[in-house]
Every structure is written in C-alpha cells, then in structure tokens.
Motif scaffolding. Sequence first.
Motif, PDB file in Angstrom:
ATOM      1  N   LEU A  32      14.911   7.259 -15.757  1.00 52.24           N
ATOM      2  CA  LEU A  32      13.500   7.021 -15.469  1.00 52.24           C
ATOM      3  C   LEU A  32      13.273   6.890 -13.961  1.00 52.24           C
ATOM      4  CD1 LEU A  32      10.622   6.444 -16.514  1.00 52.24           C
ATOM      5  CD2 LEU A  32      11.244   4.011 -16.592  1.00 52.24           C
ATOM      6  N   GLU A  33      14.186   6.201 -13.290  1.00 53.78           N
ATOM      7  CA  GLU A  33      14.061   6.072 -11.828  1.00 53.78           C
ATOM      8  C   GLU A  33      14.300   7.409 -11.140  1.00 53.78           C
ATOM      9  OE1 GLU A  33      13.325   4.509  -8.138  1.00 53.78           O
ATOM     10  OE2 GLU A  33      12.741   3.925 -10.164  1.00 53.78           O
ATOM     11  N   ASP A  34      15.203   8.229 -11.717  1.00 54.90           N
ATOM     12  CA  ASP A  34      15.394   9.584 -11.184  1.00 54.90           C
ATOM     13  C   ASP A  34      14.104  10.389 -11.251  1.00 54.90           C
ATOM     14  OD1 ASP A  34      17.878   9.697 -10.165  1.00 54.90           O
ATOM     15  OD2 ASP A  34      18.779  10.892 -11.767  1.00 54.90           O
ATOM     16  N   GLU A  35      13.377  10.264 -12.357  1.00 53.71           N
ATOM     17  CA  GLU A  35      12.102  10.969 -12.512  1.00 53.71           C
ATOM     18  C   GLU A  35      11.102  10.538 -11.444  1.00 53.71           C
ATOM     19  OE1 GLU A  35      10.591  10.487 -16.422  1.00 53.71           O
ATOM     20  OE2 GLU A  35      12.334  11.414 -17.392  1.00 53.71           O
ATOM     21  N   ASN A  36      11.082   9.258 -11.147  1.00 48.28           N
ATOM     22  CA  ASN A  36      10.175   8.753 -10.096  1.00 48.28           C
ATOM     23  C   ASN A  36      10.544   9.334  -8.735  1.00 48.28           C
ATOM     24  OD1 ASN A  36       8.785   7.159 -11.929  1.00 48.28           O
ATOM     25  ND2 ASN A  36      10.080   5.367 -11.583  1.00 48.28           N
ATOM     26  N   ASN A  89       9.965  24.573 -20.103  1.00 41.38           N
ATOM     27  CA  ASN A  89       8.580  24.304 -19.720  1.00 41.38           C
ATOM     28  C   ASN A  89       8.240  24.808 -18.311  1.00 41.38           C
ATOM     29  OD1 ASN A  89       7.336  22.677 -21.988  1.00 41.38           O
ATOM     30  ND2 ASN A  89       9.204  21.497 -21.623  1.00 41.38           N
ATOM     31  N   GLN A  90       9.220  25.554 -17.705  1.00 43.32           N
ATOM     32  CA  GLN A  90       9.044  26.201 -16.399  1.00 43.32           C
ATOM     33  C   GLN A  90       8.839  25.204 -15.249  1.00 43.32           C
ATOM     34  OE1 GLN A  90       6.102  29.312 -16.581  1.00 43.32           O
ATOM     35  NE2 GLN A  90       7.208  30.460 -18.151  1.00 43.32           N
ATOM     36  N   TYR A  91       9.471  24.028 -15.365  1.00 48.58           N
ATOM     37  CA  TYR A  91       9.513  23.087 -14.239  1.00 48.58           C
ATOM     38  C   TYR A  91      10.824  23.339 -13.479  1.00 48.58           C
ATOM     39  CZ  TYR A  91       5.639  20.542 -16.409  1.00 48.58           C
ATOM     40  OH  TYR A  91       4.419  20.188 -16.935  1.00 48.58           O
ATOM     41  N   PHE A  92      10.845  24.465 -12.756  1.00 43.75           N
ATOM     42  CA  PHE A  92      12.113  24.920 -12.187  1.00 43.75           C
ATOM     43  C   PHE A  92      12.587  24.043 -11.017  1.00 43.75           C
ATOM     44  CE2 PHE A  92      10.150  28.900 -13.902  1.00 43.75           C
ATOM     45  CZ  PHE A  92      10.998  29.013 -14.996  1.00 43.75           C
ATOM     46  N   THR A  93      11.660  23.562 -10.186  1.00 45.28           N
ATOM     47  CA  THR A  93      12.052  22.695  -9.065  1.00 45.28           C
ATOM     48  C   THR A  93      12.719  21.431  -9.571  1.00 45.28           C
ATOM     49  OG1 THR A  93      10.212  23.505  -7.732  1.00 45.28           O
ATOM     50  CG2 THR A  93      11.220  21.439  -7.045  1.00 45.28           C
ATOM     51  N   GLU A  94      12.103  20.812 -10.585  1.00 48.55           N
ATOM     52  CA  GLU A  94      12.660  19.588 -11.149  1.00 48.55           C
ATOM     53  C   GLU A  94      13.992  19.866 -11.842  1.00 48.55           C
ATOM     54  OE1 GLU A  94       9.647  20.628 -11.352  1.00 48.55           O
ATOM     55  OE2 GLU A  94       8.231  19.032 -10.842  1.00 48.55           O
ATOM     56  N   ALA A  95      14.091  21.039 -12.483  1.00 50.44           N
ATOM     57  CA  ALA A  95      15.331  21.405 -13.163  1.00 50.44           C
ATOM     58  C   ALA A  95      16.471  21.577 -12.161  1.00 50.44           C
ATOM     59  CB  ALA A  95      15.132  22.693 -13.968  1.00 50.44           C
ATOM     60  N   LEU A  96      16.186  22.259 -11.056  1.00 49.05           N
ATOM     61  CA  LEU A  96      17.212  22.453 -10.030  1.00 49.05           C
ATOM     62  C   LEU A  96      17.676  21.127  -9.445  1.00 49.05           C
ATOM     63  CD1 LEU A  96      15.863  25.582  -8.126  1.00 49.05           C
ATOM     64  CD2 LEU A  96      18.014  25.410  -9.385  1.00 49.05           C
ATOM     65  N   LEU A 148       8.374  11.787  -6.187  1.00 45.37           N
ATOM     66  CA  LEU A 148       8.148  11.526  -4.759  1.00 45.37           C
ATOM     67  C   LEU A 148       8.581  12.712  -3.912  1.00 45.37           C
ATOM     68  CD1 LEU A 148       9.209   7.800  -4.168  1.00 45.37           C
ATOM     69  CD2 LEU A 148       6.929   8.789  -3.989  1.00 45.37           C
ATOM     70  N   LYS A 149       9.717  13.297  -4.267  1.00 45.04           N
ATOM     71  CA  LYS A 149      10.226  14.429  -3.493  1.00 45.04           C
ATOM     72  C   LYS A 149       9.275  15.620  -3.574  1.00 45.04           C
ATOM     73  CE  LYS A 149      14.421  17.185  -2.927  1.00 45.04           C
ATOM     74  NZ  LYS A 149      13.850  18.523  -3.055  1.00 45.04           N
ATOM     75  N   THR A 150       8.736  15.894  -4.765  1.00 45.69           N
ATOM     76  CA  THR A 150       7.832  17.035  -4.913  1.00 45.69           C
ATOM     77  C   THR A 150       6.467  16.765  -4.278  1.00 45.69           C
ATOM     78  OG1 THR A 150       7.256  16.213  -7.123  1.00 45.69           O
ATOM     79  CG2 THR A 150       8.937  17.922  -7.000  1.00 45.69           C
ATOM     80  N   GLU A 151       6.102  15.481  -4.139  1.00 44.99           N
ATOM     81  CA  GLU A 151       4.833  15.143  -3.472  1.00 44.99           C
ATOM     82  C   GLU A 151       4.930  15.327  -1.963  1.00 44.99           C
ATOM     83  OE1 GLU A 151       3.827  11.178  -4.548  1.00 44.99           O
ATOM     84  OE2 GLU A 151       3.051  11.724  -6.528  1.00 44.99           O
ATOM     85  N   GLN A 187       9.517  11.255   9.735  1.00 42.33           N
ATOM     86  CA  GLN A 187       8.283  11.470   8.979  1.00 42.33           C
ATOM     87  C   GLN A 187       8.534  11.354   7.479  1.00 42.33           C
ATOM     88  OE1 GLN A 187       5.382  11.569  10.013  1.00 42.33           O
ATOM     89  NE2 GLN A 187       4.047  12.673   8.606  1.00 42.33           N
ATOM     90  N   ALA A 188       9.652  11.933   7.015  1.00 35.77           N
ATOM     91  CA  ALA A 188       9.991  11.855   5.589  1.00 35.77           C
ATOM     92  C   ALA A 188      10.251  10.410   5.177  1.00 35.77           C
ATOM     93  CB  ALA A 188      11.214  12.723   5.297  1.00 35.77           C
ATOM     94  N   ALA A 189      10.958   9.664   6.022  1.00 35.79           N
ATOM     95  CA  ALA A 189      11.245   8.253   5.730  1.00 35.79           C
ATOM     96  C   ALA A 189       9.958   7.450   5.681  1.00 35.79           C
ATOM     97  CB  ALA A 189      12.193   7.687   6.775  1.00 35.79           C
ATOM     98  N   ASN A 190       9.045   7.735   6.590  1.00 29.81           N
ATOM     99  CA  ASN A 190       7.776   7.010   6.606  1.00 29.81           C
ATOM    100  C   ASN A 190       6.967   7.291   5.336  1.00 29.81           C
ATOM    101  OD1 ASN A 190       5.763   5.377   8.192  1.00 29.81           O
ATOM    102  ND2 ASN A 190       4.560   7.215   7.848  1.00 29.81           N
ATOM    103  N   PHE A 191       6.978   8.555   4.900  1.00 30.64           N
ATOM    104  CA  PHE A 191       6.297   8.910   3.653  1.00 30.64           C
ATOM    105  C   PHE A 191       6.918   8.166   2.476  1.00 30.64           C
ATOM    106  CE2 PHE A 191       6.307  11.446  -0.234  1.00 30.64           C
ATOM    107  CZ  PHE A 191       4.956  11.657  -0.431  1.00 30.64           C
TER     108      PHE A 191
END
Length: 384
Positions: free
Chosen positions: A292-296, A368-375, A300-303, A193-197
């Motif tokens: 920049l690609e890491d940010e993309n 900026n309290q973006y803790f998930t992205e920071a981790l 995707l991971k957080t979506e 399912q994750a791969a399909n997403f």
Amino acid sequence: MRNFIFVALFFLGIIHSLVAQQWVEMGFLDTLQIDLALKNKRDVQQAEINKIIRAIAYTHQKPPETVAVSWKVMLSYQVMREDKGQFKSQIFIKPFVPQGNTDLYGIESSAYILPKLTSFRLRIFKEDSSLVYLKYYRNQVLGAESAGEIADVFMWHQRWSKGWYMQADQFVFEFNQAKYTFEEWFQMANNYQAANFLVDQLLKEYDALQLKEQEPLTFLMKSIRQANFLKKLFQQDFYKELVLGKNDPQNLDKKMIKLSTLYDLNIEKYGRFLIQNRQDIRVEDLVNTYLLEDENLIKLKTEYTSIYDDLFTKLIHSNYPSNIAFNDFSFFSLNSNGSSSDYNESLILFETSLFDKSMSKIESLISNQYFTEALYTIDNLESF
C-alpha cells in the motif's frame, strides 16, 4: 603640541608618497560582453552553451529560443611613475552582475552557467601604433560570482610617453572552471526540486492523516519508510552542497527537520503499541501494508512531472529490508520471540508473499494498460 607634531608627520607622509609615486595617466579599455543564447552553430563551445540554455529553459518552463544570459566585464587602467623612474601600469577588472535567467529553480547558478575569464594579452603602443611592450596574463580565473569585486594585475616598464595607449585582447573564456561541472550542478538543482516536491507532498499527506484516527500497523509502516527516505535525503550530494551551503530558497531544510521529528514521534508511539500487542501482527498484513505504501510512492512519482527523477529512483529503490526497519525496531523481530529461526521464517514468508502479490499486481497493471506503474513495480521487485 602633540596635535601639531601629528599633523606635521601626516603631511610629510603625503609629500613622501607623492615623491615616491606619481600618477601619470588613467583610462578605460574595451568592455567585454558575453552573450549566451541558443544558436544553430556547429562548434564545441556553442554546443556547451546550447546545452546550458536548454537546461535553463527547462527549469523556467519557457522556449529555449527566448532564454538569454549576458555578462559584462569592464577593464580600466592607471599608469604610475615610481621613485626609481620606472613605471607601473595597473589593470583593473570589474565583473558586473549577470543579466537574464541565471537561476535554476531559484538557485543562483551564475558560476556554472557562465564561463570564466582565464587569460588575456596586454599591449602598449606608441602614438604611431608601433608596439613597445607586451605581456600575457594567464591563470587569472575570474567568474561571474565575483560581481561587485575588482581584480587587478600589473606590468612594470621603463618608459611611458604622452599619447601612448594600451590594448587588451586575446581573451580566453572557459566553461566548467567551478567546483562542479554544469551537468553535475544541474542534476543537484533538479534533485533539490524533486526533494522539495516530495517533502511538500508528504507534509500535506501528514496533515490530512491527522484529521482521523489511524490504524497502527499502516501508520507505523508509512512513518518508518518515509523517515528512511528522509535519512537518505540528508545524505545526498545536493543536500550537502546546496542546503548546508545556505542555498535553500524553498526552506527545504526546515521542512525536512519538521517532518523527521513528526515521524520519530510516530514511530516511538506506534512502535511501543505494536510491541505490546505483537500477537496482532500477521506477516500477511505486513505485506499488504508495505505494498500500500509502494502504491502511494508510485502515485507521488507519477505526479512529479520532471523528466529528471534521479532522486526518486535513489529513494524508492532503497535496500530491503532496511527500508522497513528503523533504529532498533524491526517488524520481523516482533514475531521471532528472540529466536533467529523464527526471524528468518517470518522474513522468508514476507518475501514469498510479497513476490506473489507483486506478480499478481504487475499482471493487473499491464492488462489495464498502466504501463508506467507496471514498470516501476517490476523494477522494485527486481531490487529485492
């Protein structure tokens, strides 16, 4: 004349068969029904059932209390008298199609959700209920995936009389008799399912990128990294077991092959362009493009809303610098002019700049309290 001889031989065969084997009796034994539902009951088997029910509920996005799975198994018998005077009782076991939510993300999982019948006892009684014969049938593994097929076992005995009857009991059902445990199968379904997403999102992104001209370095970096992610997808257990096993409800295989082909064409086109214009490539630009690609990928991971992101972890934390190389193409080779010292110097400069920019980015994300992205950025940096 020939037809007459054939008909005569045919009837002689039937008569011989009737003499050799005589039907005596047939009937039905109890129909078994397995019901799986969430119960507040403390035993090992119910704990396994509760785990399965919660997993099914998660994939169907519904409360576990509303999930139920049932499976019926019908047993019947016939008694035949053989030509030597002994009797042969055959027990026929017919599993029905399971009812309820037996799929995980559209992947049929009856073999892993439902237990298998592994053994039972058969007894023959006289009219007065006194026991005449008894036999245990063990290692008769029969599962829900055999729905529509009929298995049979038999018993030889010397006597049978009108009014005698049979009983089957002491049925033993066991979980995890399939190739994989339910936990392993469930994780493969989640990875599918994750791969399909991921592939769906990459295809949408690719279609959007085609609407405008792309900067060569950025587009090449994106294509190489995503092509390497697809390479890793092709090697995953879920792909080998589900997709190659023709269990592909989302047509993931076709989408992955299409995307891989598009990436290969991009890499050939833009790689050739950068080789011809290597003086335009700066390590600083390479670092910025990589991040920049890491940010993309973080986006995707957080979506992806699933708590089961094992596949994203495997793909994103891929080995550096292999995730920015493709076949014989390497960005660092473009600046080396064939010299190993130049290659190593470019590599060290890339890593140093990547570390500095990543640390600066981590500080900004935390403030900026973006803790998930920071981790994620911390984990990714540690993997280097």
